[in-house]
Design an enzyme around this catalytic site. Sequence first.
Site, PDB file in Angstrom:
ATOM      1  N   SER A 176       1.849   2.172   1.319  1.00  0.00           N
ATOM      2  CA  SER A 176       2.305   1.200   2.318  1.00  0.00           C
ATOM      3  C   SER A 176       3.834   1.061   2.281  1.00  0.00           C
ATOM      4  CB  SER A 176       1.590  -0.138   2.114  1.00  0.00           C
ATOM      5  OG  SER A 176       1.834  -1.008   3.196  1.00  0.00           O
ATOM      6  N   HIS A 236      -2.130  -3.297   8.537  1.00  0.00           N
ATOM      7  CA  HIS A 236      -2.726  -1.975   8.716  1.00  0.00           C
ATOM      8  C   HIS A 236      -3.993  -2.047   9.571  1.00  0.00           C
ATOM      9  CE1 HIS A 236       0.177  -0.147   6.070  1.00  0.00           C
ATOM     10  NE2 HIS A 236      -0.087  -1.044   5.147  1.00  0.00           N
TER      11      HIS A 236
END
Length: 302
Positions: A75, A184
């Site tokens: 991430s 996400h």
Amino acid sequence: MGRSFYENFSEARALFEQANALLGFSLSDLCFEGPEEVLKSTENAQPALYVTSYVAYRCLQSLRPRRPDAVAGHSVGEYAALAVAEVFSFEEGLRLVRRRGELMRDASQKRPGTMAALLGATLEMAREVCLAARDAGIVSVANVNGAGQIVISGEPAAVEKASQLAKEQGVKRVVPLAVSGGFHSPLMVEAGDALYKDLAAVPLRKPTVPVIANINARYVEQPIDIISGLTMQVSGSVLWEPSMQRLVQDGFRVFIELGSGEVLTGLMKRIAPDVIALSAYDAESLSKVAEQLDHLAELGVK
């Protein structure tokens, strides 16, 4: 977070001070002293994670000056990996990460969401329960972390329904995550679109070492593909297990987690038990990693 590096390495002190000046507030104080609820806010947590990871890398470099053979980041960690690969400078990366955090915060306020980890789930199961829960709202697979850990993300009612369906299908455990948004997931599309403009404004360079992208678990080389990947990553899945499997398949045997914890090291030991997974999260563990690298070099292990 990062205090041990700051207290033991001049490189760390310089980088934290640089970050403080660029951000206009004391990130170091927030990392070292909190308050924790402020540090956990995504607009602060993302710069904190980025700086701590990059600081750990630079500290290790000061002890063992060797360029990594490949890099990857989970991430927001992908930005630290790209900084290590010299795609952008530390300062440029920090500006992007702060902007990313602000945009994701704003998106979560406009479209509230949450996340949950499905432990003992397969990717197929996670996709199935997300699809079956969509009558309750938006929910999708956010992270494919490995070791049977799949994170789902989206609107609270849909995440709750998908979690219940996963339990009915025999998932070992469902762990709601203490997050401030449905990261996400499609709830973040607007944030990703806005971030694209900031990414396009930075003069990106080709990586000096191979970089694996979260969005497709492939090596990324061209700046235009990096921009596209980072844009999609905000609302797309983090394919961590496939990324690590790709590196293992390509012959990598020593993996070092640099940052504030050991979560990725634990995952790596379960994804590929035969590789060597090390973690450097403070000055003591970093010194041990440096010693282990010397020992491995003597044995001819790279």
